[in-house]
Write a protein that holds these residues in place. Structure first.
Motif, PDB file in Angstrom:
ATOM      1  N   THR A   9       0.836  -1.205   0.000  1.00 18.57           N
ATOM      2  CA  THR A   9       0.000   0.000   0.000  1.00 18.57           C
ATOM      3  C   THR A   9       0.871   1.255   0.000  1.00 18.57           C
ATOM      4  N   PRO A  10       0.330   2.378  -0.450  1.00 15.89           N
ATOM      5  CA  PRO A  10       1.124   3.624  -0.433  1.00 15.89           C
ATOM      6  C   PRO A  10       1.662   3.985   0.959  1.00 15.89           C
ATOM      7  N   PRO A  11       0.859   3.914   2.044  1.00 14.91           N
ATOM      8  CA  PRO A  11       1.435   4.249   3.358  1.00 14.91           C
ATOM      9  C   PRO A  11       2.565   3.310   3.770  1.00 14.91           C
ATOM     10  N   ALA A  53       6.715  -7.833  -5.407  1.00 11.59           N
ATOM     11  CA  ALA A  53       5.728  -7.023  -4.687  1.00 11.59           C
ATOM     12  C   ALA A  53       5.117  -5.998  -5.629  1.00 11.59           C
ATOM     13  N   ARG A  54       3.791  -5.922  -5.655  1.00  9.16           N
ATOM     14  CA  ARG A  54       3.114  -4.961  -6.506  1.00  9.16           C
ATOM     15  C   ARG A  54       3.204  -3.579  -5.864  1.00  9.16           C
ATOM     16  N   LEU A  55       3.716  -2.606  -6.604  1.00  9.10           N
ATOM     17  CA  LEU A  55       3.867  -1.249  -6.090  1.00  9.10           C
ATOM     18  C   LEU A  55       2.596  -0.440  -6.338  1.00  9.10           C
ATOM     19  N   PRO A  56       2.381   0.614  -5.566  1.00  7.88           N
ATOM     20  CA  PRO A  56       1.191   1.443  -5.759  1.00  7.88           C
ATOM     21  C   PRO A  56       1.186   2.099  -7.145  1.00  7.88           C
ATOM     22  N   ALA A  57       0.014   2.464  -7.601  1.00  2.28           N
ATOM     23  CA  ALA A  57      -0.102   3.213  -8.848  1.00  2.28           C
ATOM     24  C   ALA A  57       0.617   4.552  -8.702  1.00  2.28           C
ATOM     25  N   GLU A  58       1.058   5.105  -9.820  1.00  2.42           N
ATOM     26  CA  GLU A  58       1.849   6.338  -9.789  1.00  2.42           C
ATOM     27  C   GLU A  58       1.123   7.460  -9.060  1.00  2.42           C
ATOM     28  N   ARG A  59      -0.151   7.647  -9.367  1.00  4.95           N
ATOM     29  CA  ARG A  59      -0.904   8.748  -8.761  1.00  4.95           C
ATOM     30  C   ARG A  59      -1.030   8.547  -7.245  1.00  4.95           C
ATOM     31  N   GLU A  60      -1.296   7.300  -6.803  1.00  3.00           N
ATOM     32  CA  GLU A  60      -1.456   7.028  -5.378  1.00  3.00           C
ATOM     33  C   GLU A  60      -0.160   7.268  -4.623  1.00  3.00           C
ATOM     34  N   LEU A  61       0.980   6.805  -5.183  1.00  2.41           N
ATOM     35  CA  LEU A  61       2.252   6.987  -4.498  1.00  2.41           C
ATOM     36  C   LEU A  61       2.647   8.459  -4.492  1.00  2.41           C
ATOM     37  N   ASP A  66       3.789  13.154  -1.432  1.00  3.80           N
ATOM     38  CA  ASP A  66       3.736  14.587  -1.724  1.00  3.80           C
ATOM     39  C   ASP A  66       4.734  14.955  -2.824  1.00  3.80           C
ATOM     40  N   LEU A  67       4.746  14.113  -3.871  1.00  7.06           N
ATOM     41  CA  LEU A  67       5.582  14.360  -5.043  1.00  7.06           C
ATOM     42  C   LEU A  67       4.673  14.522  -6.257  1.00  7.06           C
ATOM     43  N   SER A  68       5.233  15.022  -7.337  1.00  7.39           N
ATOM     44  CA  SER A  68       4.456  15.103  -8.570  1.00  7.39           C
ATOM     45  C   SER A  68       4.348  13.718  -9.188  1.00  7.39           C
ATOM     46  N   ARG A  69       3.260  13.515  -9.944  1.00  2.00           N
ATOM     47  CA  ARG A  69       3.109  12.228 -10.611  1.00  2.00           C
ATOM     48  C   ARG A  69       4.224  12.013 -11.622  1.00  2.00           C
ATOM     49  N   THR A  70       4.712  13.087 -12.221  1.00  2.00           N
ATOM     50  CA  THR A  70       5.814  12.967 -13.181  1.00  2.00           C
ATOM     51  C   THR A  70       7.062  12.398 -12.514  1.00  2.00           C
ATOM     52  N   THR A  71       7.332  12.851 -11.280  1.00  2.00           N
ATOM     53  CA  THR A  71       8.500  12.340 -10.550  1.00  2.00           C
ATOM     54  C   THR A  71       8.384  10.840 -10.322  1.00  2.00           C
ATOM     55  N   VAL A  72       7.214  10.375  -9.867  1.00  2.00           N
ATOM     56  CA  VAL A  72       7.018   8.949  -9.620  1.00  2.00           C
ATOM     57  C   VAL A  72       7.080   8.171 -10.925  1.00  2.00           C
ATOM     58  N   ALA A  73       6.446   8.690 -11.983  1.00  2.00           N
ATOM     59  CA  ALA A  73       6.455   8.000 -13.275  1.00  2.00           C
ATOM     60  C   ALA A  73       7.878   7.860 -13.812  1.00  2.00           C
ATOM     61  N   THR A  74       8.679   8.909 -13.664  1.00  2.00           N
ATOM     62  CA  THR A  74      10.063   8.853 -14.148  1.00  2.00           C
ATOM     63  C   THR A  74      10.892   7.883 -13.322  1.00  2.00           C
ATOM     64  N   ALA A  75      10.640   7.840 -12.004  1.00  2.00           N
ATOM     65  CA  ALA A  75      11.345   6.881 -11.152  1.00  2.00           C
ATOM     66  C   ALA A  75      10.995   5.449 -11.549  1.00  2.00           C
ATOM     67  N   TYR A  76       9.700   5.188 -11.786  1.00  2.00           N
ATOM     68  CA  TYR A  76       9.288   3.855 -12.220  1.00  2.00           C
ATOM     69  C   TYR A  76       9.928   3.495 -13.552  1.00  2.00           C
TER      70      TYR A  76
END
Length: 499
Positions: A9-11, A53-61, A66-76
């Motif tokens: 989960t995200p938390p 392990a299944r990671l959270p969706a980009e928007r949820e993480l 408290d990051l931008s979705r672009t940051t998470v998407a680029t990390a993934y």
């Protein structure tokens, strides 16, 4: 295809990421996406985030961190490019290892058999079986086996003879106990997992010592508990900070408090009886269950026999709020995989009912062996194990100041390890370099709930005393290499340990 993967989960991932500290960059500050990708990669390679392990969706993480979705998407995308993440439309993304990469290294897991003899294991805190006692107990247990083999062999609460032996041992230690207060489990971790499943829900707060036992912290994180660290005091002697405990118990109202009062892992601290009473009173006022881990309670190698030990915490409990987990693994042998829970009979029955959905019982033969060892041989077995621990502890206490004067520690009164401050040297950096040099090291940040204790390591007393000087020499060489920013040369790597 990915439906069977464990979902993080995200938390939960946010809490794990808070403990994943990367080395400081030598040049400019790294971009946020690289930091995130590096933290997830570190969690995977250390085994703290399971492969698959299944990671959270980009928007949820992104929302949780408290990051931008672009940051998470680029990390993934970075992790996918490096082979640490696989994705499928409609199925999400799950952790992986690059093709040909070795399995995740974890100093707290045993060294594989094919590496023993060439790897210095300063990670796992467990002793070999005490012989000839284990062999003799096994022979006697085999003689008893035909009687048990006539039935189905499933004992959700444990074989009666072992429940009786464990109850008798508690009574000898000053805590009158009956067999119906004992549940035999598959190792202490099996008992801890079962208690967590029954008493602690996702999102519940759990107060924990800081530092604390690494495997329990990880198990609590994975099950979704919210850890509230309570720092131990170090001066004038290690102890509980009762003012801080009262503050946390009153303010956070945790569902449970997890403590190791007897030769604490990793520090070896022994908590006085009066402090135990005071913590119980504060927990009772807060309505918190006290989960007491007694896996190291019998390891009093530094306490004179004439000096009485504090009574078990459950002996001071007037409100049935203490649940105790114990183990044969540290005093007898971890290979038996025998643990137990001591609790009120009603809770024991509840735990046994819950248990059958995942584990209908602990192997009978191992229970019979443990029952034999907890009988007449116990004084000799205990003396043998304590002599070994004492000799190794004294050897480390003599050698470490000579070879590593910048490191500091306090020799504990018992337990399985030294809690060592490495000065300005990163324990995580030592552990990472050690994996390449044939030295398993448990970094201090594994024992913190929030990434603390970066400049600590745990050194277990499981190296034979004659081998300690060579072990410390290799530690000193590793520390020198990390300090210099280099790595050990081939001639220094993975040499057999001199005994």
């Amino acid at each position: 295809m990915a439906d069977w993967h464990t979902t993080v989960t995200p938390p939960t991932l946010a809490r794990l990421l808070a403990t994943a500290r990367l080395p400081e960059p030598a040049t400019a500050r790294r971009p946020a996406y690289r930091t995130l990708a590096g933290q997830i990669r570190l969690l995977v390679t250390e085994g703290r985030l399971p492969v698959g392990a299944r990671l959270p969706a980009e928007r949820e993480l992104a929302s949780a961190l408290d990051l931008s979705r672009t940051t998470v998407a680029t990390a993934y995308e970075t992790l996918r490019g490096d082979g640490y993440l696989h994705s499928r439309r409609g199925s999400g993304s799950w952790t992986a290892l690059p093709e040909g990469a070795p399995p995740p290294g974890d100093a707290l897991h045993p060294v594989p058999p094919h590496e023993q003899g060439r790897t210095l294991d300063l990670g796992v805190a467990a002793l070999p079986a005490p012989q000839p006692w284990v062999g003799a107990a096994a022979a006697r247990a085999v003689e008893q086996l035909p009687y048990y083999a006539a039935g189905h062999g499933h004992y959700p609460t444990g074989v009666p003879v072992l429940r009786e032996a464990v109850a008798r041992r508690y009574t000898e230690r000053g805590l009158p106990t009956t067999p119906d207060q004992i549940l035999i489990t598959t190792g202490a971790m099996g008992g801890l997992h079962l208690v967590q499943r029954v008493l602690i829900g996702r999102g519940d707060r759990v107060a924990v010592e800081a530092p604390s036992y690494a495997h329990t912290l990880q198990a609590l994180r994975i099950t979704g508990a919210r850890l509230v660290p309570v720092p131990n005091t170090l001066a004038p002697v290690p102890a509980w900070d009762l003012d801080e405990w009262r503050h946390v118990l009153r303010g956070a109202a945790p569902k449970a408090a997890y403590v190791m009062p007897d030769f604490h892992n990793p520090t070896g601290t022994l908590i006085p009886e009066e402090q135990r009473r005071e913590l119980l009173a504060a927990a009772r006022a807060a309505g918190s269950v006290v989960l007491v881990d007694e896996t190291t309670a019998e390891l009093a190698w530094g306490v004179p026999e004439s000096e009485p030990l504090p009574r078990p915490m459950a002996a001071l409990d007037r409100a049935a709020q203490v649940v105790t987990v114990g183990s044969a693994g540290k005093l007898l042998w971890g290979g038996l995989r025998i643990g137990w829970v001591r609790a009120a009979p009603s809770l024991v029955r509840r735990l046994a009912t819950e248990r059958v959905y995942s584990d209908v019982g602990t192997p009978v033969l191992e229970q019979l062996i443990a029952a034999e060892l907890l009988g007449d041989p116990l004084p000799e077995v205990r003396a043998h194990q304590l002599d070994r621990l004492r000799a190794t502890a004294h050897a480390f206490a003599a050698e470490l100041p000579e070879r590593l004067p910048g490191w500091s520690f306090r020799t504990p009164p018992g337990g399985l390890s030294l809690w060592v401050s490495t000065g300005t040297l990163s324990g995580a950096a030592l552990a990472q370099a050690g994996e390449q040099a044939g030295i398993r090291i448990a970094a201090g940040n594994r024992f913190g709930s929030d990434g603390a204790f970066e400049h600590h390591i745990r050194i277990p007393f499981t190296v034979p005393a004659p081998a300690v000087p060579d072990a410390v020499d290799r530690l000193a060489a590793l520390a020198a290499g990390v300090t210099a920013g280099g790595r050990l040369g081939p001639a220094d790597e993975a040499q057999p340990l001199a005994v």
